[in-house]
Design an enzyme around this catalytic site. Sequence first.
Site, short mmCIF file in Angstrom:
data_model
loop_
_atom_site.label_atom_id
_atom_site.label_comp_id
_atom_site.label_asym_id
_atom_site.label_seq_id
_atom_site.Cartn_x
_atom_site.Cartn_y
_atom_site.Cartn_z
N ARG A 52 0.83 -1.24 -0.07
CA ARG A 52 0.04 0.27 0.05
C ARG A 52 0.99 1.10 -0.11
O ARG A 52 2.11 1.44 0.23
CB ARG A 52 -0.82 0.03 1.13
CG ARG A 52 -1.88 -1.18 1.18
CD ARG A 52 -2.60 -1.19 2.46
NE ARG A 52 -3.63 -2.32 2.49
CZ ARG A 52 -4.00 -3.00 3.45
NH1 ARG A 52 -3.57 -2.78 4.63
NH2 ARG A 52 -4.80 -4.07 3.61
N ARG A 145 -10.15 4.18 4.42
CA ARG A 145 -8.89 3.55 3.89
C ARG A 145 -8.77 3.82 2.29
O ARG A 145 -7.90 3.88 1.56
CB ARG A 145 -8.63 2.31 4.49
CG ARG A 145 -8.07 2.12 5.60
CD ARG A 145 -7.31 0.86 6.05
NE ARG A 145 -7.73 -0.24 5.31
CZ ARG A 145 -7.40 -1.54 5.73
NH1 ARG A 145 -6.98 -1.75 6.95
NH2 ARG A 145 -7.90 -2.76 5.12
N ARG A 156 -14.90 -7.35 4.07
CA ARG A 156 -14.16 -7.06 5.17
C ARG A 156 -14.97 -6.84 6.31
O ARG A 156 -14.69 -7.31 7.45
CB ARG A 156 -13.22 -5.83 4.87
CG ARG A 156 -11.92 -6.42 3.94
CD ARG A 156 -10.99 -5.19 4.04
NE ARG A 156 -9.92 -5.45 2.98
CZ ARG A 156 -8.85 -6.31 3.59
NH1 ARG A 156 -8.55 -6.33 4.89
NH2 ARG A 156 -7.67 -6.16 2.89
#
Length: 206
Positions: A52, A145, A156
Amino acid sequence: MSDAWTNIPLPQPLLIVLSGPSGVGKDTVLTRMKERRLSFHFVVTATTRPPRPGEVHGRDYFFISNDAFAEMIDHNELFEWARVYNDYKGIPKQQVRDALATGHDVIMRLDVQGAATVKQLCPDAVTIFIAPASEEELVERLRERKTETPEGLKLRIATARQELARMKEFDYFVVNRDYALETTVDTILAIIESEHSRVQARQVRL
């Protein structure tokens, strides 16, 4: 020196597992602990997912290919491994053993599934579940995010609900509230300090 003093146990290195649902702030907590320059060995996880923004190979994770990860499995080089959201993550065995041999406490960040595997392999590991203050707070963190597709975000969130239900499998839980990172870290350090004061010390064997 009297015999009584010889009964005081010598400090033993601990294997500490930090876990919790995705989005709860495990990486942020771990980063703050590193910034405090604490004398722990922080285990670096191997993963097949891409980095990331801001993540560094060898510091945050070992970012490796699927083929390289498969080789580590074949050579029995992983302490534990699992498939998480279509990517693989695992803990290199030798890294953990070498760190414990130095006498330092070892801290590893794992998902709930990985934490359960470690507890089976090493019942004396100290397991700490990092929990959100509320489901709403956790969902908002995941949304902020902006690393997931809408379908990935739903997955998630659903997985996080299942993981929260497994909190009772852990030794301790710590609530990581928004804007209270220092309190979260202080609580984890207090747990570790109390573990070092146990009359019957944990015996970490791998």
